[in-house]
Design an enzyme around this catalytic site. Sequence first.
Site, PDB file in Angstrom:
ATOM      1  N   PRO A  66     -19.296  28.607  42.016  1.00 46.04           N
ATOM      2  CA  PRO A  66     -17.839  28.598  42.165  1.00 46.04           C
ATOM      3  C   PRO A  66     -17.413  28.767  43.629  1.00 46.04           C
ATOM      4  O   PRO A  66     -18.262  28.960  44.498  1.00 46.04           O
ATOM      5  CB  PRO A  66     -17.429  29.828  41.356  1.00 46.04           C
ATOM      6  CG  PRO A  66     -18.552  30.792  41.599  1.00 46.04           C
ATOM      7  CD  PRO A  66     -19.806  29.959  41.721  1.00 46.04           C
ATOM      8  N   TRP A  67     -16.107  28.758  43.862  1.00 47.45           N
ATOM      9  CA  TRP A  67     -15.609  28.788  45.243  1.00 47.45           C
ATOM     10  C   TRP A  67     -15.134  30.159  45.705  1.00 47.45           C
ATOM     11  O   TRP A  67     -14.704  30.314  46.845  1.00 47.45           O
ATOM     12  CB  TRP A  67     -14.465  27.774  45.411  1.00 47.45           C
ATOM     13  CG  TRP A  67     -13.454  27.754  44.299  1.00 47.45           C
ATOM     14  CD1 TRP A  67     -13.351  26.808  43.313  1.00 47.45           C
ATOM     15  CD2 TRP A  67     -12.402  28.696  44.044  1.00 47.45           C
ATOM     16  NE1 TRP A  67     -12.311  27.109  42.463  1.00 47.45           N
ATOM     17  CE2 TRP A  67     -11.710  28.265  42.890  1.00 47.45           C
ATOM     18  CE3 TRP A  67     -11.978  29.873  44.679  1.00 47.45           C
ATOM     19  CZ2 TRP A  67     -10.621  28.971  42.352  1.00 47.45           C
ATOM     20  CZ3 TRP A  67     -10.896  30.568  44.150  1.00 47.45           C
ATOM     21  CH2 TRP A  67     -10.239  30.112  43.004  1.00 47.45           C
TER      22      TRP A  67
ATOM     23  N   LYS B 290     -25.593  23.088  43.341  1.00 48.01           N
ATOM     24  CA  LYS B 290     -24.352  22.370  43.620  1.00 48.01           C
ATOM     25  C   LYS B 290     -23.252  23.372  43.944  1.00 48.01           C
ATOM     26  O   LYS B 290     -22.683  24.004  43.058  1.00 48.01           O
ATOM     27  CB  LYS B 290     -23.908  21.496  42.439  1.00 48.01           C
ATOM     28  CG  LYS B 290     -22.859  20.474  42.910  1.00 48.01           C
ATOM     29  CD  LYS B 290     -21.979  19.925  41.822  1.00 48.01           C
ATOM     30  CE  LYS B 290     -20.827  20.813  41.461  1.00 48.01           C
ATOM     31  NZ  LYS B 290     -19.844  21.027  42.557  1.00 48.01           N
TER      32      LYS B 290
ATOM     33  N   GLU C  46     -16.985  22.085  45.247  1.00 48.61           N
ATOM     34  CA  GLU C  46     -16.546  21.054  46.190  1.00 48.61           C
ATOM     35  C   GLU C  46     -15.550  21.601  47.217  1.00 48.61           C
ATOM     36  O   GLU C  46     -15.428  21.069  48.314  1.00 48.61           O
ATOM     37  CB  GLU C  46     -15.957  19.844  45.448  1.00 48.61           C
ATOM     38  CG  GLU C  46     -14.860  20.138  44.444  1.00 48.61           C
ATOM     39  CD  GLU C  46     -15.387  20.380  43.023  1.00 48.61           C
ATOM     40  OE1 GLU C  46     -16.415  21.083  42.892  1.00 48.61           O
ATOM     41  OE2 GLU C  46     -14.774  19.886  42.066  1.00 48.61           O
TER      42      GLU C  46
ATOM     43  N   SER D 190     -15.248  28.554  35.487  1.00 44.46           N
ATOM     44  CA  SER D 190     -14.208  28.764  34.477  1.00 44.46           C
ATOM     45  C   SER D 190     -14.781  28.660  33.063  1.00 44.46           C
ATOM     46  O   SER D 190     -15.779  27.984  32.818  1.00 44.46           O
ATOM     47  CB  SER D 190     -13.111  27.715  34.659  1.00 44.46           C
ATOM     48  OG  SER D 190     -13.646  26.421  34.472  1.00 44.46           O
TER      49      SER D 190
ATOM     50  N   ALA E  56     -13.434  27.136  30.642  1.00 46.82           N
ATOM     51  CA  ALA E  56     -13.246  25.767  30.149  1.00 46.82           C
ATOM     52  C   ALA E  56     -14.459  24.910  30.498  1.00 46.82           C
ATOM     53  O   ALA E  56     -15.002  24.191  29.651  1.00 46.82           O
ATOM     54  CB  ALA E  56     -11.979  25.174  30.748  1.00 46.82           C
TER      55      ALA E  56
ATOM     56  N   GLU F 211     -21.711  32.631  33.629  1.00 51.16           N
ATOM     57  CA  GLU F 211     -20.861  33.756  34.010  1.00 51.16           C
ATOM     58  C   GLU F 211     -19.463  33.184  34.159  1.00 51.16           C
ATOM     59  O   GLU F 211     -19.184  32.430  35.080  1.00 51.16           O
ATOM     60  CB  GLU F 211     -21.360  34.404  35.297  1.00 51.16           C
ATOM     61  CG  GLU F 211     -20.871  35.826  35.439  1.00 51.16           C
ATOM     62  CD  GLU F 211     -19.645  35.943  36.298  1.00 51.16           C
ATOM     63  OE1 GLU F 211     -18.526  35.716  35.760  1.00 51.16           O
ATOM     64  OE2 GLU F 211     -19.785  36.257  37.483  1.00 51.16           O
ATOM     65  N   LEU F 212     -18.620  33.494  33.198  1.00 52.40           N
ATOM     66  CA  LEU F 212     -17.310  32.853  33.138  1.00 52.40           C
ATOM     67  C   LEU F 212     -16.221  33.842  33.514  1.00 52.40           C
ATOM     68  O   LEU F 212     -16.484  34.849  34.131  1.00 52.40           O
ATOM     69  CB  LEU F 212     -17.107  32.283  31.734  1.00 52.40           C
ATOM     70  CG  LEU F 212     -18.281  31.400  31.254  1.00 52.40           C
ATOM     71  CD1 LEU F 212     -18.065  30.950  29.834  1.00 52.40           C
ATOM     72  CD2 LEU F 212     -18.482  30.208  32.180  1.00 52.40           C
TER      73      LEU F 212
ATOM     74  N   CYS G 107     -13.727  37.011  39.318  1.00 53.70           N
ATOM     75  CA  CYS G 107     -13.874  36.864  37.861  1.00 53.70           C
ATOM     76  C   CYS G 107     -13.670  38.191  37.142  1.00 53.70           C
ATOM     77  O   CYS G 107     -13.223  38.221  36.004  1.00 53.70           O
ATOM     78  CB  CYS G 107     -15.218  36.242  37.515  1.00 53.70           C
ATOM     79  SG  CYS G 107     -16.574  37.050  38.354  1.00 53.70           S
TER      80      CYS G 107
ATOM     81  N   GLU H 297      -6.775  33.699  32.118  1.00 55.66           N
ATOM     82  CA  GLU H 297      -7.226  34.065  33.459  1.00 55.66           C
ATOM     83  C   GLU H 297      -6.408  33.291  34.495  1.00 55.66           C
ATOM     84  O   GLU H 297      -6.342  32.066  34.451  1.00 55.66           O
ATOM     85  CB  GLU H 297      -8.710  33.741  33.613  1.00 55.66           C
ATOM     86  CG  GLU H 297      -9.248  34.245  34.927  1.00 55.66           C
ATOM     87  CD  GLU H 297     -10.732  33.982  35.096  1.00 55.66           C
ATOM     88  OE1 GLU H 297     -11.172  32.874  34.767  1.00 55.66           O
ATOM     89  OE2 GLU H 297     -11.432  34.891  35.587  1.00 55.66           O
TER      90      GLU H 297
HETATM   91  P1  ADP Z   1     -12.023  25.777  39.030  1.00 53.82           P
HETATM   92  O1  ADP Z   1     -11.325  25.003  37.966  1.00 53.82           O
HETATM   93  O2  ADP Z   1     -11.396  27.044  39.364  1.00 53.82           O
HETATM   94  O3  ADP Z   1     -12.335  24.936  40.221  1.00 53.82           O
HETATM   95  P2  ADP Z   1     -14.522  25.250  37.795  1.00 53.82           P
HETATM   96  O4  ADP Z   1     -15.120  25.957  36.632  1.00 53.82           O
HETATM   97  O5  ADP Z   1     -13.948  23.896  37.578  1.00 53.82           O
HETATM   98  O6  ADP Z   1     -13.448  26.198  38.418  1.00 53.82           O
HETATM   99  O7  ADP Z   1     -15.594  25.116  38.954  1.00 53.82           O
HETATM  100  C1  ADP Z   1     -16.785  25.863  39.097  1.00 53.82           C
HETATM  101  C2  ADP Z   1     -17.945  24.958  39.418  1.00 53.82           C
HETATM  102  O8  ADP Z   1     -18.157  24.084  38.296  1.00 53.82           O
HETATM  103  C3  ADP Z   1     -17.728  24.020  40.611  1.00 53.82           C
HETATM  104  O9  ADP Z   1     -18.954  23.881  41.315  1.00 53.82           O
HETATM  105  C4  ADP Z   1     -17.349  22.713  39.964  1.00 53.82           C
HETATM  106  O10 ADP Z   1     -17.667  21.582  40.747  1.00 53.82           O
HETATM  107  C5  ADP Z   1     -18.223  22.744  38.716  1.00 53.82           C
HETATM  108  N1  ADP Z   1     -17.747  21.879  37.620  1.00 53.82           N
HETATM  109  C6  ADP Z   1     -16.469  21.566  37.296  1.00 53.82           C
HETATM  110  N2  ADP Z   1     -16.436  20.735  36.235  1.00 53.82           N
HETATM  111  C7  ADP Z   1     -17.720  20.531  35.856  1.00 53.82           C
HETATM  112  C8  ADP Z   1     -18.353  19.772  34.811  1.00 53.82           C
HETATM  113  N3  ADP Z   1     -17.638  19.065  33.943  1.00 53.82           N
HETATM  114  N4  ADP Z   1     -19.696  19.803  34.724  1.00 53.82           N
HETATM  115  C9  ADP Z   1     -20.432  20.534  35.599  1.00 53.82           C
HETATM  116  N5  ADP Z   1     -19.903  21.254  36.600  1.00 53.82           N
HETATM  117  C10 ADP Z   1     -18.570  21.265  36.739  1.00 53.82           C
END
Ligand code: ADP
Length: 493
Positions: free
Chosen positions: A157-158, A182, A185, A236, A238, A257-258, A291, A389
């Site tokens: 995460p960021w 990864k 972004e 997240s 989701a 870890e959500l 988190c 959240e």
């Molecule tokens: P936020 O919505 O706050 O950016 P995310 O859960 O989307 O939080 O992001 C956490 C990480 O999960 C980032 O590295 C993001 O690129 C990655 N991510 C987001 N969507 C997907 C997906 N569908 N499959 C795998 N990784 C994902």
Amino acid sequence: MSSTAQPTVKTYQNYIHGKWTANAASQTFPVYDPSTEEVIAQVASASASDVDQAVKAARAAFDSGPWPQTTAQDRGRILFKLAEKIRQNAAMLAEIESRNSGKPIVEAEFDIADVATCFEYYGGLANKVTGSVLPVPANALSFTLREPVGVAGQIIPWNFPLLMAAWKLAPAIAAGCTCVLKPAEQTPLTALEFANWFEEVGLPPGVVNVINGVGEIAGAALVTHPGVDKIAFTGSAAVGKIIVKSAADTLKRVTLELGGKSPNIFFADADWEAAVDGALFGVFINQGEVCSAGSRILVEKKIYSKFVESMTEKAKRIKLGPPMDRDTKMGPLVSKEQYERVGSYLELGKKEAKTAIGGGRPKGFGKGYYVEPTIFYDVDNNARISREEIFGPVASVIPFENEADAIRIANDTPYGLAGAVWTRDIFKAFRLVKSMRAGIIWVNHMQPTYVEAPWGGYKQSGFGRELGPWGLEEYLETKQVFVNLDETPIGWY
Ligand code: ADP
Ligand code: MG
């Protein structure tokens, strides 16, 4: 000085099989400084085929080459060398982390020190991994071997960019896994700088690969790739749910870890000053992008009004400012997307509850994704602002009648990452500790986390644990070895 001077925009590629590699189609994406909204870097965007290259490199490094032959001691030494690199370059890494994520520089410095500590911890733990001998009947010998789980896909995460990468890379390397990391972004820069040292510390090519790209493309390709044995994800809820579903086809091991909506509970007998501070720190540290943020503040009715007043008074003194200022306590949120997301919760909160302070953009900030520390009170626990959240500096204060009421409200959430209780009554404190359904309960504090102790969630806050020996377990398989000591034939037919 020319007013048209532009900050230098550095470009980064993907780190695959020990080499910096452009995206096959030369595509890049911009990375921002959220305090100025300026582009500070361009980063190669990994497509599914770039991810495939990285997984193949990790697969080959795991299956053959020097890595499977390294001793646990060798891997420990590599981890110590990585820690040393981090410590030597801490100022540079903290500055990049602060600029890219918006977190105050002082906090970024803490994060980077924790990164080094994490590598040191797992450096020490690498050669303490042992199996056991099992008490099977006397005519046999049974024991276990602990083996690496294989290729680990690690999605970061960021909010604590390099620290969350460390929590995953360090135990994976200690275990003998290979990795495809990864970063988020929004905040890939520190992990990319870190990769510059992999070769020098002795990581063979392919053992750790770093790919950039958006979650829906690069992250998703990692999760579905048949060459990946395990996904470790922090992010997240989701996306956690999407990951579990799409990892099912290849039956990968998944640790998650959500998010959370953690209760921070204040009884009338708590130390007043410490409690008010703890309520603010618990929810506003790192701009609330945590988190385990104590975003539901439960306060005993006897002290409720005065507590909201004191919190509000103190919150006025929280200094918002540029992340690089040493006296800044809160910087901007990480991105435009997050700023808008939090903004929509602020509008919702104004309808669902009463506003004690905040609720929008602070005055005097022309640029940057700044949000005021916001306290909503008289919040119903069924309100969306107390169930969802927000991941920003937004507190929901909820009154409670008595201990039973506090426990009921605390547990009435789909999440279970963390909780805290403030009281001087040790009987009450420990009753709360046992009653709350969450992966960590703090007593008279909120947020400290140490590498020696486990971290992870109950309920919809995920599964698996990071840090300590628990974090290493998640990167190990257990093989049972059975040795027959009885030379007489089975005599079955
Ligand atoms: P936020 O919505 O706050 O950016 P995310 O859960 O989307 O939080 O992001 C956490 C990480 O999960 C980032 O590295 C993001 O690129 C990655 N991510 C987001 N969507 C997907 C997906 N569908 N499959 C795998 N990784 C994902
Ligand atoms: Mg996202």
